[in-house]
Design a protein around this motif. Structure first.
Motif, PDB file in Angstrom:
ATOM      1  N   ASP A   8       0.797  -1.247   0.036  1.00 45.60           N
ATOM      2  CA  ASP A   8      -0.141  -0.044   0.070  1.00 45.60           C
ATOM      3  C   ASP A   8       0.837   1.210  -0.102  1.00 45.60           C
ATOM      4  OD1 ASP A   8      -2.218  -1.713   0.007  1.00 45.60           O
ATOM      5  OD2 ASP A   8      -2.745  -1.423   2.180  1.00 45.60           O
ATOM      6  N   GLN A  11       2.327   1.629  -3.409  1.00 45.46           N
ATOM      7  CA  GLN A  11       1.345   2.139  -4.234  1.00 45.46           C
ATOM      8  C   GLN A  11       0.860   3.634  -4.154  1.00 45.46           C
ATOM      9  OE1 GLN A  11      -2.553   0.142  -4.252  1.00 45.46           O
ATOM     10  NE2 GLN A  11      -3.145   1.101  -6.220  1.00 45.46           N
ATOM     11  N   ASP A  12       0.893   4.138  -2.772  1.00 42.04           N
ATOM     12  CA  ASP A  12       0.611   5.408  -2.464  1.00 42.04           C
ATOM     13  C   ASP A  12       1.775   6.405  -3.103  1.00 42.04           C
ATOM     14  OD1 ASP A  12      -1.872   4.842  -1.435  1.00 42.04           O
ATOM     15  OD2 ASP A  12      -0.924   4.994   0.899  1.00 42.04           O
ATOM     16  N   THR A  15       1.278   6.523  -6.835  1.00 43.03           N
ATOM     17  CA  THR A  15       0.232   7.367  -7.387  1.00 43.03           C
ATOM     18  C   THR A  15      -0.041   8.606  -7.169  1.00 43.03           C
ATOM     19  OG1 THR A  15      -1.209   6.241  -6.029  1.00 43.03           O
ATOM     20  CG2 THR A  15      -1.080   4.950  -7.852  1.00 43.03           C
ATOM     21  N   PHE A  17      -0.728   9.201  -3.564  1.00 40.77           N
ATOM     22  CA  PHE A  17      -1.959   8.824  -2.521  1.00 40.77           C
ATOM     23  C   PHE A  17      -3.252   9.053  -3.187  1.00 40.77           C
ATOM     24  CE2 PHE A  17       1.907  10.856  -0.707  1.00 40.77           C
ATOM     25  CZ  PHE A  17       2.093   9.690   0.253  1.00 40.77           C
ATOM     26  N   ASN A  19      -5.503   6.884  -3.729  1.00 38.79           N
ATOM     27  CA  ASN A  19      -6.515   5.874  -3.046  1.00 38.79           C
ATOM     28  C   ASN A  19      -6.744   6.446  -1.769  1.00 38.79           C
ATOM     29  OD1 ASN A  19      -6.583   4.411  -5.311  1.00 38.79           O
ATOM     30  ND2 ASN A  19      -4.619   3.248  -4.789  1.00 38.79           N
ATOM     31  N   LEU A  20      -6.462   7.654  -1.368  1.00 35.70           N
ATOM     32  CA  LEU A  20      -6.789   8.048  -0.138  1.00 35.70           C
ATOM     33  C   LEU A  20      -8.498   8.272  -0.025  1.00 35.70           C
ATOM     34  CD1 LEU A  20      -4.054  10.451   0.854  1.00 35.70           C
ATOM     35  CD2 LEU A  20      -4.333   8.323   1.805  1.00 35.70           C
TER      36      LEU A  20
END
Length: 73
Positions: A8, A11-12, A15, A17, A19-20
């Motif tokens: 995670d 990925q953050d 990208t 962040f 997907n926050l």
């Protein structure tokens, strides 16, 4: 030695962040100056259009409208 990183976190970082969890949308403020968010339960006073969070309704009725809450008996 290989440095391990949680997937995670990786990925953050890749990208930005993306997907926050989105922050709740601000709708306005109620009579008492409390923030009202989209989806909050509010009550509108038809006599003056004031918006009050439902959780503050009793305070509004007492302080603004002069209602008295008592126990019957």
């Amino acid at each position: 030695m290989t440095k391990l990183e949680h997937p995670d976190v990786t990925q953050d970082l890749e990208t930005g962040f993306a997907n926050l969890v989105a922050q709740p949308e601000h709708y306005g403020t109620d009579y008492f100056g409390n923030e009202v968010l989209v989806g909050d339960s509010v009550v509108i006073d038809p006599s003056n259009g004031e918006m009050v969070l439902e959780v503050n309704l009793e305070d509004y009725l007492i302080e603004v409208k002069g209602f008295q809450f008592k126990t019957a008996g």
